[in-house]
Design an enzyme around this catalytic site. Structure first.
Site, PDB file in Angstrom:
ATOM      1  N   ARG A 107      38.925  13.852 -80.040  1.00 38.22           N
ATOM      2  CA  ARG A 107      39.560  14.272 -81.284  1.00 38.22           C
ATOM      3  C   ARG A 107      40.671  13.273 -81.629  1.00 38.22           C
ATOM      4  O   ARG A 107      41.650  13.152 -80.886  1.00 38.22           O
ATOM      5  CB  ARG A 107      40.169  15.669 -81.149  1.00 38.22           C
ATOM      6  CG  ARG A 107      39.159  16.756 -80.779  1.00 38.22           C
ATOM      7  CD  ARG A 107      38.308  17.173 -81.956  1.00 38.22           C
ATOM      8  NE  ARG A 107      37.177  18.013 -81.541  1.00 38.22           N
ATOM      9  CZ  ARG A 107      37.205  19.325 -81.431  1.00 38.22           C
ATOM     10  NH1 ARG A 107      38.318  19.986 -81.693  1.00 38.22           N
ATOM     11  NH2 ARG A 107      36.129  19.982 -81.066  1.00 38.22           N
ATOM     12  N   GLU A 129      43.280  13.229 -83.297  1.00 40.76           N
ATOM     13  CA  GLU A 129      44.403  13.936 -83.897  1.00 40.76           C
ATOM     14  C   GLU A 129      45.697  13.419 -83.292  1.00 40.76           C
ATOM     15  O   GLU A 129      45.821  13.336 -82.064  1.00 40.76           O
ATOM     16  CB  GLU A 129      44.278  15.442 -83.637  1.00 40.76           C
ATOM     17  CG  GLU A 129      43.050  16.072 -84.262  1.00 40.76           C
ATOM     18  CD  GLU A 129      42.888  17.526 -83.847  1.00 40.76           C
ATOM     19  OE1 GLU A 129      42.815  18.375 -84.754  1.00 40.76           O
ATOM     20  OE2 GLU A 129      42.839  17.805 -82.642  1.00 40.76           O
ATOM     21  N   ARG A 171      49.291  21.115 -75.356  1.00 33.65           N
ATOM     22  CA  ARG A 171      47.917  21.577 -75.120  1.00 33.65           C
ATOM     23  C   ARG A 171      46.854  20.753 -75.825  1.00 33.65           C
ATOM     24  O   ARG A 171      45.684  21.129 -75.825  1.00 33.65           O
ATOM     25  CB  ARG A 171      47.790  23.041 -75.536  1.00 33.65           C
ATOM     26  CG  ARG A 171      48.100  23.317 -77.009  1.00 33.65           C
ATOM     27  CD  ARG A 171      48.005  24.810 -77.290  1.00 33.65           C
ATOM     28  NE  ARG A 171      48.140  25.114 -78.698  1.00 33.65           N
ATOM     29  CZ  ARG A 171      47.972  26.332 -79.206  1.00 33.65           C
ATOM     30  NH1 ARG A 171      47.664  27.334 -78.415  1.00 33.65           N
ATOM     31  NH2 ARG A 171      48.119  26.547 -80.493  1.00 33.65           N
ATOM     32  N   SER A 192      37.007  29.415 -79.504  1.00 31.74           N
ATOM     33  CA  SER A 192      36.504  29.872 -80.788  1.00 31.74           C
ATOM     34  C   SER A 192      34.999  30.023 -80.633  1.00 31.74           C
ATOM     35  O   SER A 192      34.311  29.050 -80.312  1.00 31.74           O
ATOM     36  CB  SER A 192      36.817  28.876 -81.907  1.00 31.74           C
ATOM     37  OG  SER A 192      38.188  28.915 -82.235  1.00 31.74           O
ATOM     38  N   ARG A 228      42.827  23.028 -70.658  1.00 33.91           N
ATOM     39  CA  ARG A 228      43.725  24.076 -71.148  1.00 33.91           C
ATOM     40  C   ARG A 228      43.580  25.340 -70.302  1.00 33.91           C
ATOM     41  O   ARG A 228      44.567  26.017 -70.012  1.00 33.91           O
ATOM     42  CB  ARG A 228      43.424  24.376 -72.615  1.00 33.91           C
ATOM     43  CG  ARG A 228      44.407  25.335 -73.257  1.00 33.91           C
ATOM     44  CD  ARG A 228      44.077  25.585 -74.724  1.00 33.91           C
ATOM     45  NE  ARG A 228      44.210  24.397 -75.552  1.00 33.91           N
ATOM     46  CZ  ARG A 228      44.032  24.382 -76.870  1.00 33.91           C
ATOM     47  NH1 ARG A 228      43.710  25.506 -77.507  1.00 33.91           N
ATOM     48  NH2 ARG A 228      44.169  23.271 -77.559  1.00 33.91           N
TER      49      ARG A 228
END
Length: 438
Positions: free
Chosen positions: A213, A215, A221, A365, A412
């Site tokens: 990712r 980001e 986390r 999710s 995590r």
């Protein structure tokens, strides 16, 4: 002779064995030398008597040993009740230094005051710390137990590509790489390929693999590369089936960890491994908002309405403990605008998915996926996705069973299990916006 590990020594009492390990401590006394050796399973004492003439060369060698050098010995395993390390000691007949260690840049047995970035620069030394070694072993145990649970329930492990031709999985940024004469991207998740496997007729699949990712998130986390435990399975009736499977999976993993490392985790990390019971509590997100407002005077910010944020997750954990005596809470009925286009919606447009909160943080999710081609095309168009998902939509044109699944971030999960402040310490090698080495 085959190398024997510390945790196997009691099976070799009175035998001559070969042992290799790191030099942990050298105590050079007037009449005897004690050397504490360690491997990944524990520590053992080696004893060299100075008065024994045949030991002269070994005595000289031990006197020059540096901390963390690696040695190989042939030795007899002797029972000695006076020895604190398991009541055993090794009496060597030969010692060989196979790797001499230079002076260490910091004392990994005392990390107080050692900057985390320095520790990460020398990660291979940092992991020699007993606590950090335990992190790796606990995570491995957890993943193995969850893997075994899926194998026992007829899941097939798959391995999906990490180089992909379209940046399409979610709103997260992706890493672009040069792929010969065109662009490619590092996969954000195996989501599309998990579903392709189900369309092929594999009813139950899973993968434990890296995800990427791009980001620029500098939180405790998030990481730019992390290990994801992904699964997907067919012929479900609703997302309740997905939640039920996740409950069973986590119970299996935590049960094995508690059985093997529970006492050690409490001793080293001060955390109890709590085995949850089914069903985990569930709450619709609108009801959750009301409870958080009434109990804790918390209102979700306008930009997060229909979703969660970090503060809401922490308070959800508090609510789960106070009301349900649970460490876990499923949150359902999220806004479709906040979720990927491939999550199923019911006839009223309600999302058929969930988040799972554990110890104040979202760990999953999950959802029932949309398997109907026409509905998928409509959802993709609504999200403004076109050519990027064209290859994905092909999977559903020729029949695909109803299905669902989820993903758990392994790093995590370990962080929350052991009460560690950051995934920087639970990942074997951390990757973040400012770290690309070692």
């Amino acid at each position: 002779m085959k190398k024997v590990y510390v945790n196997e020594l009691k099976n070799h009492l009175g035998e001559e064995i070969s042992f290799s390990g790191f030099v942990d401590v050298v105590r050079d006394k007037k009449w005897v030398q004690f050397v504490i050796l360690r491997d990944s399973t524990g520590k053992v004492q080696m004893t060299v008597e100075k008065s024994v003439e045949e030991n002269a060369s070994m005595v000289e060698l031990v006197s020059s040993l540096s901390h963390d050098s690696v040695i190989k010995i042939n030795a007899k395993v002797v029972e000695n009740e006076a020895v604190k390390l398991g009541g055993l000691e090794l009496v060597p007949t030969s010692i060989e230094v196979v790797s001499k260690a230079e002076e260490l840049p910091f004392d990994y047995n005392n990390l107080d005051g050692v900057n985390l970035d320095t520790r990460l620069d020398y990660r291979w030394l940092d992991i020699r710390n007993e606590k950090n070694m335990l992190i790796r072993q606990v995570e491995s145990c957890m993943v193995q137990a969850m893997r075994n649970y899926l194998y026992e329930n007829n899941f097939t492990e798959i391995h999906t590509p990490k180089l992909i031709g379209a940046a399409s999985e979610s709103g997260s940024e992706v890493f672009e790489v040069k792929y010969f004469d065109r662009k490619a991207y590092l996969a954000q998740s195996p989501q599309f390929y998990k579903q392709m496997a189900l369309a092929s007729g594999l009813d139950k699949v899973f993968e434990v693999a890296p995800c990427f990712r791009a980001e620029n998130s500098n939180t405790n986390r998030h990481a730019t590369e992390f290990t994801s435990f992904d699964l997907e399975f067919s012929y479900i009736d609703s997302y309740e089936d997905v939640m039920s499977l996740e409950e069973d999976l986590l119970i299996a993993g935590l049960t094995k960890v508690k059985e093997k490392y529970g006492d050690k985790i409490t001793e080293v990390f001060g955390k109890e491994v709590i085995i949850p019971t089914k069903p985990f509590p569930r709450m619709a997100i609108k009801d959750l908002y009301k409870e958080l407002h009434d109990r804790y005077n918390f209102d979700i910010p306008k930009e997060d309405v229909g979703d969660m944020n970090a503060e809401a997750e922490k308070l959800t954990y508090k609510l789960a403990q106070e009301v349900y005596n649970s460490e876990f809470m499923f949150i359902v009925d999220y806004a479709a605008t906040k979720r990927p286009f491939y999550h199923m919606r019911d006839e009223n447009g309600k999302l058929q998915g969930y988040d799972l909160i554990w110890r104040g943080t979202e760990i999953t999710s999950g959802a029932q996926r949309e398997h109907r081609y026409e509905e998928l095309c409509k959802n993709a168009q609504e999200k403004g996705l076109g050519e990027d998902v064209k290859f994905y939509l092909q999977f559903f044109k020729y029949g695909c069973p109803p299905h669902g699944g989820f993903a758990i971030g392994v790093d995590r999960l370990t962080m929350l299990l052991l009460g560690i402040p950051s995934v920087k310490e639970t990942q074997f090698i951390f990757r973040g916006p400012n770290r690309l080495e070692p």
